[in-house]
Design a protein around this motif. Structure first.
Motif, PDB file in Angstrom:
ATOM      1  N   LEU A 156       0.833  -1.200   0.000  1.00  0.00           N
ATOM      2  CA  LEU A 156       0.000   0.000   0.000  1.00  0.00           C
ATOM      3  C   LEU A 156       0.869   1.252   0.000  1.00  0.00           C
ATOM      4  O   LEU A 156       0.609   2.209  -0.748  1.00  0.00           O
ATOM      5  N   ALA A 157       1.928   1.234   0.826  1.00  0.00           N
ATOM      6  CA  ALA A 157       2.837   2.379   0.910  1.00  0.00           C
ATOM      7  C   ALA A 157       3.576   2.585  -0.407  1.00  0.00           C
ATOM      8  O   ALA A 157       3.749   3.725  -0.853  1.00  0.00           O
ATOM      9  N   ALA A 158       3.987   1.478  -1.031  1.00  0.00           N
ATOM     10  CA  ALA A 158       4.684   1.577  -2.314  1.00  0.00           C
ATOM     11  C   ALA A 158       3.776   2.221  -3.360  1.00  0.00           C
ATOM     12  O   ALA A 158       4.224   3.040  -4.165  1.00  0.00           O
ATOM     13  N   ALA A 159       2.476   1.853  -3.328  1.00  0.00           N
ATOM     14  CA  ALA A 159       1.511   2.394  -4.290  1.00  0.00           C
ATOM     15  C   ALA A 159       1.164   3.836  -3.967  1.00  0.00           C
ATOM     16  O   ALA A 159       0.866   4.627  -4.866  1.00  0.00           O
ATOM     17  N   ALA A 160       1.189   4.200  -2.657  1.00  0.00           N
ATOM     18  CA  ALA A 160       0.747   5.536  -2.242  1.00  0.00           C
ATOM     19  C   ALA A 160       1.736   6.624  -2.625  1.00  0.00           C
ATOM     20  O   ALA A 160       1.331   7.747  -2.937  1.00  0.00           O
ATOM     21  N   GLY A 161       3.025   6.328  -2.599  1.00  0.00           N
ATOM     22  CA  GLY A 161       4.006   7.353  -2.975  1.00  0.00           C
ATOM     23  C   GLY A 161       5.281   7.290  -2.166  1.00  0.00           C
ATOM     24  O   GLY A 161       5.384   6.503  -1.221  1.00  0.00           O
ATOM     25  N   PRO A 162       6.275   8.141  -2.529  1.00  0.00           N
ATOM     26  CA  PRO A 162       7.603   8.093  -1.893  1.00  0.00           C
ATOM     27  C   PRO A 162       7.570   8.337  -0.386  1.00  0.00           C
ATOM     28  O   PRO A 162       8.319   7.706   0.354  1.00  0.00           O
TER      29      PRO A 162
ATOM     30  N   ALA B 124       8.831   5.705   2.272  1.00  0.00           N
ATOM     31  CA  ALA B 124       9.956   6.023   3.153  1.00  0.00           C
ATOM     32  C   ALA B 124       9.623   5.672   4.596  1.00  0.00           C
ATOM     33  O   ALA B 124      10.480   5.184   5.339  1.00  0.00           O
ATOM     34  N   ALA B 125       8.357   5.886   4.984  1.00  0.00           N
ATOM     35  CA  ALA B 125       7.929   5.584   6.362  1.00  0.00           C
ATOM     36  C   ALA B 125       8.007   4.085   6.637  1.00  0.00           C
ATOM     37  O   ALA B 125       8.515   3.656   7.682  1.00  0.00           O
ATOM     38  N   VAL B 126       7.493   3.266   5.698  1.00  0.00           N
ATOM     39  CA  VAL B 126       7.496   1.814   5.928  1.00  0.00           C
ATOM     40  C   VAL B 126       8.931   1.287   5.885  1.00  0.00           C
ATOM     41  O   VAL B 126       9.302   0.410   6.674  1.00  0.00           O
ATOM     42  N   GLN B 127       9.765   1.842   4.989  1.00  0.00           N
ATOM     43  CA  GLN B 127      11.160   1.408   4.923  1.00  0.00           C
ATOM     44  C   GLN B 127      11.910   1.798   6.197  1.00  0.00           C
ATOM     45  O   GLN B 127      12.765   1.054   6.665  1.00  0.00           O
ATOM     46  N   TRP B 128      11.556   2.984   6.748  1.00  0.00           N
ATOM     47  CA  TRP B 128      12.191   3.421   7.994  1.00  0.00           C
ATOM     48  C   TRP B 128      11.870   2.421   9.110  1.00  0.00           C
ATOM     49  O   TRP B 128      12.756   1.988   9.844  1.00  0.00           O
ATOM     50  N   PHE B 129      10.592   2.034   9.204  1.00  0.00           N
ATOM     51  CA  PHE B 129      10.212   1.093  10.264  1.00  0.00           C
ATOM     52  C   PHE B 129      10.885  -0.256  10.055  1.00  0.00           C
ATOM     53  O   PHE B 129      11.437  -0.837  10.994  1.00  0.00           O
ATOM     54  N   LEU B 130      10.843  -0.775   8.822  1.00  0.00           N
ATOM     55  CA  LEU B 130      11.384  -2.111   8.561  1.00  0.00           C
ATOM     56  C   LEU B 130      12.895  -2.179   8.749  1.00  0.00           C
ATOM     57  O   LEU B 130      13.434  -3.237   9.080  1.00  0.00           O
TER      58      LEU B 130
ATOM     59  N   PHE C  87      15.598  -1.193  14.380  1.00  0.00           N
ATOM     60  CA  PHE C  87      15.953  -2.393  15.136  1.00  0.00           C
ATOM     61  C   PHE C  87      14.740  -3.302  15.316  1.00  0.00           C
ATOM     62  O   PHE C  87      14.796  -4.504  15.062  1.00  0.00           O
ATOM     63  N   LEU C  88      13.622  -2.701  15.718  1.00  0.00           N
ATOM     64  CA  LEU C  88      12.387  -3.462  15.946  1.00  0.00           C
ATOM     65  C   LEU C  88      11.897  -4.107  14.642  1.00  0.00           C
ATOM     66  O   LEU C  88      11.487  -5.266  14.620  1.00  0.00           O
ATOM     67  N   GLY C  89      11.970  -3.322  13.564  1.00  0.00           N
ATOM     68  CA  GLY C  89      11.526  -3.821  12.261  1.00  0.00           C
ATOM     69  C   GLY C  89      12.366  -4.987  11.771  1.00  0.00           C
ATOM     70  O   GLY C  89      11.839  -5.985  11.272  1.00  0.00           O
TER      71      GLY C  89
ATOM     72  N   GLY D 156      16.825  -2.653   0.927  1.00  0.00           N
ATOM     73  CA  GLY D 156      17.581  -1.419   0.756  1.00  0.00           C
ATOM     74  C   GLY D 156      17.433  -0.753  -0.608  1.00  0.00           C
ATOM     75  O   GLY D 156      18.062   0.265  -0.870  1.00  0.00           O
ATOM     76  N   LYS D 157      16.584  -1.345  -1.481  1.00  0.00           N
ATOM     77  CA  LYS D 157      16.397  -0.759  -2.825  1.00  0.00           C
ATOM     78  C   LYS D 157      15.509   0.501  -2.736  1.00  0.00           C
ATOM     79  O   LYS D 157      14.703   0.647  -1.821  1.00  0.00           O
ATOM     80  N   SER D 158      15.671   1.385  -3.723  1.00  0.00           N
ATOM     81  CA  SER D 158      14.921   2.649  -3.739  1.00  0.00           C
ATOM     82  C   SER D 158      13.446   2.401  -4.068  1.00  0.00           C
ATOM     83  O   SER D 158      13.065   1.307  -4.488  1.00  0.00           O
ATOM     84  N   HIS D 159      12.640   3.456  -3.875  1.00  0.00           N
ATOM     85  CA  HIS D 159      11.212   3.387  -4.188  1.00  0.00           C
ATOM     86  C   HIS D 159      11.000   3.048  -5.664  1.00  0.00           C
ATOM     87  O   HIS D 159      10.201   2.185  -6.002  1.00  0.00           O
ATOM     88  N   GLU D 160      11.770   3.719  -6.541  1.00  0.00           N
ATOM     89  CA  GLU D 160      11.635   3.506  -7.989  1.00  0.00           C
ATOM     90  C   GLU D 160      11.960   2.057  -8.356  1.00  0.00           C
ATOM     91  O   GLU D 160      11.240   1.435  -9.141  1.00  0.00           O
ATOM     92  N   ALA D 161      13.042   1.542  -7.771  1.00  0.00           N
ATOM     93  CA  ALA D 161      13.461   0.169  -8.071  1.00  0.00           C
ATOM     94  C   ALA D 161      12.403  -0.837  -7.594  1.00  0.00           C
ATOM     95  O   ALA D 161      12.121  -1.820  -8.283  1.00  0.00           O
TER      96      ALA D 161
END
Lengths: 148, 132
Positions: free
Chosen positions: A65-71, A75-81, A84-86, B57-62
Motif C-alpha cells: 500500500l505504501a509503495a503504491a501511495a508514494g515516496p 519512506a515511512a514503511v522502509q524506515w520502520f522495517l 531495530f524493531l523492524g 535497501g532498494k529505492s522506491h523507484e526500483a
C-alpha cells in the motif's frame, strides 16, 4: 454439570466410571499433552507460526500500500522495517515462514499417508528444525549481500 | 497406503460414501482447499522470500519497477489471493478449536474472514495500481 452454553457440548458429555457426568475438553487440549516433547511442541508451533504469518501478511499489505501511495509513505514503511524493531520482526518472520513451510511439507507427507512411525516422526521433526535454521540464515545472507 | 489402512472399517454408510458430504454439506472441501492452497504457496513462498530478500535497501523507484514487471505482478497477485485464503482457513480452524460459545465463535470467524478479504483486496489493488 451446569447448563449447556455451546451446542457442541451435547456431543462432549461423558460419564466417569462412577456415573458422574463430565464435560470433555475441546480439541486439541494443550493442558493434556506434554509440550516438552518434540512431536507436540512442533504441532503447536505449526499453529503458532501460522497465526504469526497471518499477522505478517498485514505488514505485506502495509508495504504494498505504501509503495503504491508514494515516496513519502514508502519512506515511512522502509524506515520502520530497517529500524531495530523492524529488523527483529522481519528476522522472526523469516524463521516463522521457513518453519511453517517446512512443517507444512511434513504435514502434506502425513496427509499422503507416509511417515507416521515414531522414528521417522522424530527424524522429520529434527530435519524441519535444522532446515528452518539453515534457510533463515541463508535468506539473511542474501539480504546482507543485496543491501551491501 | 498400507494394506492395514485400506482394509480399516469405514465409519460411514454406503449412501454417505456416494454423496461424499457430511452434515455441513461441504464434505472435505475446507480441509482440501487448505491443502491445495498450501501446495500452491510452496513455490510462491520460495519465490517471494528470495525476491524480497534481494529487494532489501532498494529505492522506491526500483521497488515499483520490480512490482510492475508483469511476471512479478502476476505471481504477487496469486500469492496474495492464496495467502489470505490459506490464512482465513487456518485461523478459522484455530478459532473453532479454542473459542467457546456459538456466538463469540461465529463472530470471530466472520471478523477474521472480513479482515482477510479486505487486506487481500487492499494488497491486490496496490499491486494493480503500480502495475497498470
Amino acid at each position: 454439570m451446569s447448563s449447556m452454553k455451546d451446542a457442541r457440548e451435547a456431543t462432549m458429555v461423558g460419564r466417569r466410571t462412577d456415573g458422574t457426568r463430565v464435560s470433555r475438553p475441546l480439541s486439541p487440549h494443550l493442558q493434556v499433552y506434554d509440550m516438552t516433547r518434540i512431536t507436540s511442541a512442533m504441532s503447536i508451533m505449526h499453529r503458532a507460526t501460522g497465526v504469526a504469518w497471518s499477522v505478517g501478511l498485514l505488514v505485506l499489505a502495509w508495504w504494498l500500500l505504501a509503495a503504491a501511495a508514494g515516496p513519502k509513505a514508502f519512506a515511512a514503511v522502509q524506515w520502520f522495517l530497517s529500524s531495530f524493531l523492524g529488523m527483529l520482526m522481519l528476522f522472526g518472520m523469516t524463521a516463522v515462514a521457513w518453519y511453517h513451510t517446512l512443517a507444512g511439507i511434513r504435514h502434506l507427507v502425513w496427509d499422503a499417508g507416509h511417515g507416521f512411525d515414531l522414528p521417522t516422526t522424530y527424524r522429520t521433526g529434527r530435519a524441519v528444525l535444522i532446515g528452518t535454521g539453515v534457510l533463515t540464515v541463508l535468506t539473511w545472507l542474501i539480504v546482507i549481500i543485496a543491501w551491501g | 497406503m498400507s494394506e492395514k489402512q485400506t482394509t480399516a472399517i469405514r465409519m460411514e454408510s454406503a449412501l454417505g460414501r456416494v454423496r461424499g458430504l457430511g452434515s455441513a454439506k461441504q464434505g472435505t472441501h475446507h480441509w482440501w482447499m487448505q491443502r491445495v492452497t498450501s501446495m500452491a504457496l510452496l513455490p510462491l513462498t520460495l519465490w517471494f522470500v528470495l525476491s524480497v530478500a534481494t529487494l532489501a535497501g532498494k529505492s522506491h523507484e526500483a521497488t515499483l519497477a520490480w512490482i510492475a514487471h508483469p511476471l512479478n505482478a502476476t505471481l504477487l497477485l496469486a500469492s496474495i489471493g492464496l495467502s489470505f485464503h490459506h490464512a482465513a482457513a487456518g485461523l478459522q480452524v484455530v478459532i473453532e478449536d479454542y473459542v467457546r460459545g456459538e456466538m463469540p465463535r461465529m463472530f470471530s470467524i466472520l471478523a477474521v474472514k472480513a479482515a482477510c478479504w479486505l487486506f487481500g483486496l487492499l494488497s491486490a489493488i496496490a499491486v494493480l495500481k503500480i502495475a497498470l
